[in-house]
Design an enzyme around this catalytic site. Structure first.
Site, PDB file in Angstrom:
ATOM      1  N   HIS A 459       0.834  -1.210   0.000  1.00  0.00           N
ATOM      2  CA  HIS A 459       0.000   0.000   0.000  1.00  0.00           C
ATOM      3  C   HIS A 459       0.868   1.258   0.000  1.00  0.00           C
ATOM      4  O   HIS A 459       0.690   2.152  -0.833  1.00  0.00           O
ATOM      5  CB  HIS A 459      -0.915  -0.006   1.226  1.00  0.00           C
ATOM      6  N   GLU A 460       1.792   1.342   0.934  1.00  0.00           N
ATOM      7  CA  GLU A 460       2.618   2.552   1.030  1.00  0.00           C
ATOM      8  C   GLU A 460       3.497   2.729  -0.192  1.00  0.00           C
ATOM      9  O   GLU A 460       3.783   3.856  -0.601  1.00  0.00           O
ATOM     10  CB  GLU A 460       3.450   2.517   2.313  1.00  0.00           C
ATOM     11  N   HIS A 463       1.750   4.709  -2.768  1.00  0.00           N
ATOM     12  CA  HIS A 463       1.927   6.159  -2.589  1.00  0.00           C
ATOM     13  C   HIS A 463       3.278   6.599  -3.157  1.00  0.00           C
ATOM     14  O   HIS A 463       3.389   7.652  -3.799  1.00  0.00           O
ATOM     15  CB  HIS A 463       1.887   6.514  -1.101  1.00  0.00           C
ATOM     16  N   HIS A 466       3.159   6.915  -6.829  1.00  0.00           N
ATOM     17  CA  HIS A 466       2.398   8.113  -7.198  1.00  0.00           C
ATOM     18  C   HIS A 466       3.313   9.341  -7.173  1.00  0.00           C
ATOM     19  O   HIS A 466       3.234  10.216  -8.048  1.00  0.00           O
ATOM     20  CB  HIS A 466       1.232   8.279  -6.229  1.00  0.00           C
TER      21      HIS A 466
END
Length: 669
Positions: A459-460, A463, A466
């Site tokens: 998940h991280e 980021h 992104h």
């Protein structure tokens, strides 16, 4: 002594020169940064030339270099490595920074000049830059009269100081609330590596020969799934839910209450009925009412599913289920019903393999990225590692930092920060960091992750991608600088690769034998997909609706008992199911009282609608292919906020998102 913040870093990708930075550099650098940026703003407003895009917007985007450099490092350290010295400095700097930002956003001369910038002939991103600056100044109070602006300044300064105080008290009480146990027998059920980590934590805290279960930020603590001693489970759960609410020097409830009431006053000053209305005015959701309707629509079926799960757990346990029983008996039901024991999978999830053969490998297969560790580049703490990231053609994309282990100076939870944003205007590429809170094993022992920690790692890193993939002209739009209810979307999409066949076969291997995680176990994990979603969705919605309740109070509201307010809010929302407490309670809800998620915690499930629909697109379009990765990168991940986010989604997906994939995933269809 020269101050390393006063000039741009000469290191690769402008990585901050952490080896040169000392605590005494921060305050002088902030002072210099404040003065520098205000002088640059004065140069814009004092210009005798007519406002143009170049002499106003470009000048504004380029202003504040020193302040940007020191702020990014300092506020990253304030959550990643908050020493006593950093905490003391934060109490000084946070309100000063709020005052400085007001000096810019409430500057009428600057606002009027922005209003007069002509947009004829500008490209789409430049036009959006003008519009975003104007709307942000209005939301900040630029149109208020002098008296109202004076009141707003006072509110902003006070709220900044209170946010810092909440964060610091919570960190102190989280450390103080860690559960100290005398014998290894009390840890029965935990794996050998988890017991070793507890012994290491106790030794580092000065309790040699004992065992310390440190707390992570959410209510649910990982050890609750495995501990066989029900009394130890109760003590661990109560240590978690009573953080910040024990009536001691680290009590946070009064701070939270005051912040909610002051935020309501601030919203009224800006013309909104509540802080929630103000906060959601600039999000992708159409309105606060639409958000509330969606959350309430989800609440009833979620609680219904949670009650059905509780009945199964009680049948298995032979007694009523308390909150500290849920994870333990859910794991047993999962083993019985689906033959899945997630805790037993830890030997297959060794940190190095999860990083190199999991998240990096998936990024290579999907986007063509490669990673080279750079031991010559140092981070802000010895645990921090630095990798250089390369595009498929060998060109440098940026730097990725990983800070994976827990420590007393680190806030709980997991997050991504940016030290340098990508920008064509400044000719910079991204430098980003992921923070997790994994217990550090004894020297020489492997770091084995729970399945949930694997999910968090993927998940991280979503980021991080992104941020790394940002391809915009202006710093304001870079990377994750998107609305709060959109920012979680790319990170949630990256979770889809955890059990993707080519990926899981590459990283999920037994740390001793090298055996791959058996396919039949993977199949059973998939089969158990919606089991437990009643609990997960109810716990999440409890926190979300609690957040919205705190931030929907009208100005002038007096709250004498914050715990009574919390209980009433959960009851009114229909999520007051005692065995399933909210993911965060008021006293340790750092996302909303010391983070950027006030009135926006709904963002996770709002973004998940986009995520679930995107997962369906990948599956129907061939899955893990370079073509799919390039399409997602080009149309969405690279765009930052340079286009309206839902417009970027439509360019990627070919239509608006549909709700059904989310309902199916959550067992709510």
């Amino acid at each position: 002594m020269s101050n390393p913040f006063l000039d741009p870093s000469t290191l690769d990708y402008h990585l901050p020169p952490f080896a040169l930075i000392e605590d005494e550099h921060y305050l002088p650098a902030f002072e210099a940064g404040f003065a520098e940026q205000l002088a640059q703003i004065d140069a814009i407003t004092d210009s005798a030339e007519e406002p143009t895009f170049e002499n106003t917007l470009i000048a504004l985007e380029r202003a504040g270099g020193t302040l940007d450099r020191v702020s990014r490092v300092f506020f990253s350290n304030s959550v990643s490595h908050a020493t006593e010295a950093v905490q003391e400095l934060e109490q000084i700097i946070a309100p000063r920074l709020a005052e400085h930002e007001d000096n810019i956003r409430l500057n009428r001369a600057l606002f009027e000049r922005l209003r007069r910038v002509p947009t004829d002939g500008l490209d789409a991103e430049s036009t959006r830059l003008v519009e975003e600056y104007l709307s942000s100044f209005v939301r900040a109070g630029a149109e208020l009269d002098d008296d109202a602006q004076a009141t707003l300044r006072e509110l902003n300064s006070t709220l900044s100081a209170l946010s810092t105080e909440f964060s610091q008290k919570l960190l102190k009480d989280t450390n103080a609330s860690a559960l100290l146990l005398e014998t290894a027998g009390e840890l029965d059920g935990l794996s050998a590596d988890a017991i070793s980590a507890a012994a290491t934590a106790a030794g580092e805290a000065g309790h040699d020969g004992k065992y310390l279960l440190t707390l992570i930020l959410p209510t649910a603590q990982p050890a609750l799934e495995s501990l066989t001693n029900r009394e130890v489970r109760r003590r661990l759960h109560e240590a978690s839910v009573n953080r910040g609410a024990r009536g001691n020097a680290s009590d946070t409830l009064a701070i939270a209450t005051r912040m909610a009431t002051l935020r309501a006053e601030r919203a009224r000053l800006l013309g909104f009925d509540s802080y929630a209305a103000a906060a959601t005015d600039s999000q992708t959701a159409p309105s606060l009412e639409a958000i509330m309707d969606r959350m309430r629509d989800l609440a009833a079926p979620a609680v219904r599913n949670a009650r059905a799960e509780a009945a199964e757990l009680e049948a298995e346990a032979g007694h009523p289920i308390e909150p500290w029983d849920w994870a333990f008996h859910a794991a047993r039901v999962r083993r019985t019903k689906f033959d899945v024991d997630l805790d037993a999978l830890r030997p297959y999830f060794e940190l190095e393999r999860v990083i190199n053969d999991g998240i990096f490998y998936a990024a290579n297969r999907l986007y063509g990225l490669t990673f080279a560790e750079r031991p010559d580049l140092v981070g802000y703490h010895p645990d921090v590692r630095v990798w250089e990231v390369f595009n498929e053609d060998g060109s440098g994309l940026g730097l990725f930092l990983g800070d994976y282990y827990t420590r007393d100076t680190k806030s709980g939870g997991a997050w991504m920060n940016s030290f340098v944003d990508q920008s064509e205007l400044e000719a910079t590429r991204a430098v980003v960091v992921n923070n997790l809170n994994i217990s550090k094993p004894a020297p020489g022992e492997p770091t084995l992750l729970s399945y949930d920690q694997v999910v968090t790692t993927f998940h991280e890193f979503g980021h991080a991608l992104h941020g790394l993939f940002s391809d915009v002209t202006y710093p304001l739009f870079a990377g994750t600088s998107v609305p709060r209810d959109f920012v979680e979307y790319p990170s949630q999409v990256n979770e889809m690769w955890i059990l993707w066949p080519e990926i899981v076969a590459n990283y999920a291997r037994h740390h001793e034998t090298g055996e791959a995680l058996p396919q039949d176990i993977i199949d059973r994990i998939h089969a158990a997909g919606t089991w437990g979603e009643g609990f997960e969705t109810t716990a999440y919605l409890g926190a979300t609706l609690l957040d919205l309740a705190w931030h929907s109070i009208p100005a002038g509201t007096s709250i004498e008992d914050p715990l009574a307010f919390e209980a009433a809010a959960l009851a009114d929302a229909g999520v007051d199911f005692a065995p399933v407490p909210p993911r965060y309670r008021t006293s340790y809800f750092k996302h909303i009282f010391a983070g950027g998620y006030a009135a926006s915690y709904y963002a996770y499930i709002w973004s998940e609608m986009l995520d679930a629909d995107t997962v369906e697109w990948f599956k129907s379009s061939g899955g893990l292919t370079r073509e799919n990765g390039e399409h997602f990168r080009r149309e969405l991940l690279s765009r930052g906020n340079s286009v309206e986010p839902l417009e970027a989604f439509r360019a990627f997906r070919g239509r608006d998102a549909e709700l059904m994939p989310l309902l199916v995933r959550r067992g709510l269809a």
